[in-house]
Design an enzyme around this catalytic site. Sequence first.
Site, PDB file in Angstrom:
ATOM      1  N   TYR A  15      39.534 -15.860 -22.197  1.00 53.67           N
ATOM      2  CA  TYR A  15      40.893 -15.751 -21.638  1.00 53.67           C
ATOM      3  C   TYR A  15      41.100 -14.289 -21.424  1.00 53.67           C
ATOM      4  CZ  TYR A  15      43.200 -14.655 -25.887  1.00 53.67           C
ATOM      5  OH  TYR A  15      43.819 -14.001 -27.263  1.00 53.67           O
ATOM      6  N   CYS A  16      42.018 -13.871 -20.586  1.00 54.88           N
ATOM      7  CA  CYS A  16      42.737 -12.568 -20.502  1.00 54.88           C
ATOM      8  C   CYS A  16      43.965 -12.316 -20.180  1.00 54.88           C
ATOM      9  CB  CYS A  16      41.786 -11.987 -19.067  1.00 54.88           C
ATOM     10  SG  CYS A  16      41.681 -12.634 -17.837  1.00 54.88           S
ATOM     11  N   ARG A  17      44.300 -11.944 -18.995  1.00 56.94           N
ATOM     12  CA  ARG A  17      45.745 -11.526 -18.680  1.00 56.94           C
ATOM     13  C   ARG A  17      46.346 -12.719 -17.989  1.00 56.94           C
ATOM     14  NH1 ARG A  17      44.024  -5.351 -17.230  1.00 56.94           N
ATOM     15  NH2 ARG A  17      44.399  -4.538 -18.996  1.00 56.94           N
TER      16      ARG A  17
END
Lengths: 222, 222
Positions: free
Chosen positions: A177-179
């Site tokens: 996952y990221c932003r």
Amino acid sequence: MNKREFKDRVYERVALVGKALASPKRVELIELLAQTERTVEWLALATGMSLANTSQHLQVLRGAQLVESRKEGLYVHYRLASPAVGALHAAVRDVAAERDAEIDRLVRSYFGDRSGLDAVDMSELVERAERGEVVVIDVRPPEEFAAAHVVGARSVPLSILDEVVATLPRDRTVVAYCRGPFCVLADEAVKRLREAGLRAVRLHGGLPEWRAAGLPVASDAA
Amino acid sequence: MNKREFKDRVYERVALVGKALASPKRVELIELLAQTERTVEWLALATGMSLANTSQHLQVLRGAQLVESRKEGLYVHYRLASPAVGALHAAVRDVAAERDAEIDRLVRSYFGDRSGLDAVDMSELVERAERGEVVVIDVRPPEEFAAAHVVGARSVPLSILDEVVATLPRDRTVVAYCRGPFCVLADEAVKRLREAGLRAVRLHGGLPEWRAAGLPVASDAA
DNA sequence: CCACCATTCAATCGAGTTCTTGATTACTCG
DNA sequence: CGAGTAATCAAGAACTCGATTGAATGGTGG
């Protein structure tokens, strides 16, 4: 004060929040601040605006009470005034994404066809994590991981991904996952992991969405 | 398309939603449409705007895909494009109310001190309704009740409240709700019911909040 | 098919916004 | 104390927005 006057004044104040969200640059600033607090200079660099202009936009946001600032030495650090602001930003973005076909078109043309890398949603991740079927990695820069991350996630910034691949399990699925939904980091990570022969998928949404859903978040002590 | 250009374009579209919420009059229009669909003329009257100006604002909202319209005979009826829009409006309003002390001041000075009429929140109402402890009344105008109302609620517009008082139970609590937190109808109803010797409280929030919370809603067949 | 009506369109004016540039403030470190 | 740096302030040019006015559109009913 009569009814009309009361309404005018209240809606006027409510519209101040709308005004704060009415400029593309301010939306971007809020999205960045939803990850972690930042200095004016960093934000100016990240958004490609001049320092003065960045400062001006931040002050509009502060006027609408959406962000707060704190001075530390030479630097002024800005942060969201409350997690509710992050949730609001996500709500606006989601309505826009749902209703506006142009956004869909832009995302497709920039990300390419995303349909190959099926994403897992948050409730599904929670279930599969409980059963020990997955490993969760956070591919954002280390300082954003330090500020807040999904409980149990391991920090694997894209820059060190290649060196770390060997230590990731090949018998379980890796969830990156990221932003947030418009962030490419997780897609890139998934692509590279698959090329290395691992099973990998991205998480729908990023850390701000996770937090907004009330799911558990951890942060490193400063 | 490079990253900067992609971001600029996406945030530009997202900001369109913010822009739509950036004018007090448009916020008011959305709040009105969150109750039920309406004609341009009705909205112009309700907001105190000229017809042309109302039409113009509605078209801005339609441009942002927040409302849709349907022509029926001479009249054009506008409605929210999706329930998510009502939820978004509520989110913006709640953030404004939470962060902006001026709104708090305005509400106090207009409603008087509301602390006397303790409000019950939605989850509490659901519990107490299951135990049969309460009677729920909807004090909005009949057409708004017809469009959507809390399951099990009885339509008691303020205009007929006095005639209906005798038929309300004196051994249970009467819970009144109306359009939302800035709507005075429920407060007025509670005040009058108490003067008549009944136990009465208002519901926190109104129908749009109830619907946004995913609680069951009914509507009369047309 | 003509008079009428709800709504929209077009043009305009004043007010507000955005971004730039250059000066200024506030703090740190040598 | 004085040089250097992060941030803010101030002012102006280009642009956009909001409300008003009067004309145009499109559907209705006599």
